[in-house]
Design a protein around this motif. Structure first.
Motif, mmCIF file in Angstrom:
data_model
loop_
_atom_site.group_PDB
_atom_site.id
_atom_site.type_symbol
_atom_site.label_atom_id
_atom_site.label_comp_id
_atom_site.label_asym_id
_atom_site.label_seq_id
_atom_site.Cartn_x
_atom_site.Cartn_y
_atom_site.Cartn_z
ATOM 1 N N PHE A 124 0.843 -1.192 0.000
ATOM 2 C CA PHE A 124 0.000 0.000 0.000
ATOM 3 C C PHE A 124 0.885 1.250 0.000
ATOM 4 O O PHE A 124 1.988 1.246 0.540
ATOM 5 N N PHE B 143 4.338 -0.057 8.568
ATOM 6 C CA PHE B 143 4.661 1.133 7.795
ATOM 7 C C PHE B 143 6.164 1.375 7.681
ATOM 8 O O PHE B 143 6.936 1.019 8.568
ATOM 9 N N ILE C 237 0.973 -5.519 4.479
ATOM 10 C CA ILE C 237 0.367 -6.514 5.352
ATOM 11 C C ILE C 237 0.972 -7.850 4.944
ATOM 12 O O ILE C 237 0.987 -8.198 3.762
ATOM 13 N N ILE C 238 1.487 -8.555 5.916
ATOM 14 C CA ILE C 238 2.121 -9.833 5.642
ATOM 15 C C ILE C 238 1.076 -10.807 5.108
ATOM 16 O O ILE C 238 0.000 -10.931 5.687
ATOM 17 N N ALA D 130 -2.051 -12.114 10.984
ATOM 18 C CA ALA D 130 -1.924 -10.680 11.256
ATOM 19 C C ALA D 130 -2.679 -9.865 10.224
ATOM 20 O O ALA D 130 -2.632 -10.156 9.024
ATOM 21 N N ARG D 131 -3.353 -8.819 10.705
ATOM 22 C CA ARG D 131 -4.121 -7.952 9.825
ATOM 23 C C ARG D 131 -3.574 -6.522 9.833
ATOM 24 O O ARG D 131 -4.082 -5.662 9.126
ATOM 25 N N GLN D 132 -2.553 -6.285 10.672
ATOM 26 C CA GLN D 132 -2.132 -4.905 10.810
ATOM 27 C C GLN D 132 -1.192 -4.484 9.706
ATOM 28 O O GLN D 132 -0.444 -5.284 9.158
ATOM 29 N N LEU D 133 -1.221 -3.186 9.415
ATOM 30 C CA LEU D 133 -0.281 -2.588 8.487
ATOM 31 C C LEU D 133 1.059 -2.374 9.189
ATOM 32 O O LEU D 133 1.102 -1.972 10.341
#
Lengths: 115, 115
Positions: A34, A105, A94-95, A100-103
């Protein structure tokens, strides 16, 4: 260690010039990729994303990014910068494996646009 | 449609005091995330709610931080007692679904200054 790297902390370009912001990641598998932008006083706005398929993705505001698996890169480009593009830009991932759902950065690139 | 809103936009408190940050996600978004950016470093994940349940709180720095999402709507993040190193910008994001491809929409953030 797994990470997202934006090597340029600050970039200055003249209005009308082309722009490329670099992003590299270090993960075993291709993550979801992203680019977000934050203008002063605003929240982070999604510019574009890459999950799979065509490696050149188009986003909003005339931005595009190219995924290069061999270089683990997802660089953001714009052919002609406008003064309103001055902002901070964040590459994020995001892996793809695991729950895991977190970004995650990168540290961000501050863009200054000269008139 | 209203975006993700965060209150307050800026909070200045003294060390040892308590502060509560609030996030109102986009209506209908079951997934809510908290992130923070400390001292101009990377934006880092704190935790993830699915409705009222904590799905992942692996990023919470210590037990001085308490996040809640009663009723699965808005969320609060309480810091008690606040320390100097807690200063930074706290972002909230929400997404409709919990899959990795679901876009996270961000609020403008709360800037916390601990003196």
């Amino acid at each position: 260690a797994q990470s997202v790297t934006q090597p340029d902390i600050h970039i200055t370009v003249s209005e009308g010039a082309s722009l490329e912001l670099r992003c590299n990641y270090s993960y075993g598998a291709t993550p979801y990729l992203f680019w977000y932008v934050q203008s002063p006083g605003q929240g982070l706005q999604l510019l574009l994303k890459y999950f799979s398929g065509d490696t050149l993705v188009q986003g909003i505001k005339g931005f595009e990014a190219e995924f290069k698996r061999s270089q683990s890169s997802f660089n953001l480009r714009k052919p002609s910068v406008h003064w309103s593009d001055a902002a901070e830009y964040f590459c994020a991932v995001i892996i793809s494996s695991g729950s895991a759902r977190q970004l995650t950065f990168g540290s961000g690139t501050q863009l200054t646009v000269l008139p | 449609e209203a975006g993700v809103t965060q209150f307050p936009s800026h909070s200045v408190i003294e060390k040892g005091q308590t502060v509560t940050l609030r996030c109102d996600p986009i209506s209908g978004h079951d997934n809510l995330y908290w992130y923070r950016r400390v001292m101009g470093k990377e934006i880092k994940f704190l935790l993830h709610f699915v409705k009222e349940s904590k799905q992942d709180e692996s990023g919470m720095p210590n037990n001085r931080f308490l996040a809640e999402r009663t009723g699965g709507t808005y969320s609060t993040l309480k810091v008690q007692p606040a320390e100097l190193e807690d200063s930074g910008v706290y972002f909230c994001a929400s997404s409709l679904g919990g899959g990795k491809a679901n876009i996270q929409y961000f609020g403008a953030g709360t800037r916390l200054s601990v003196l």
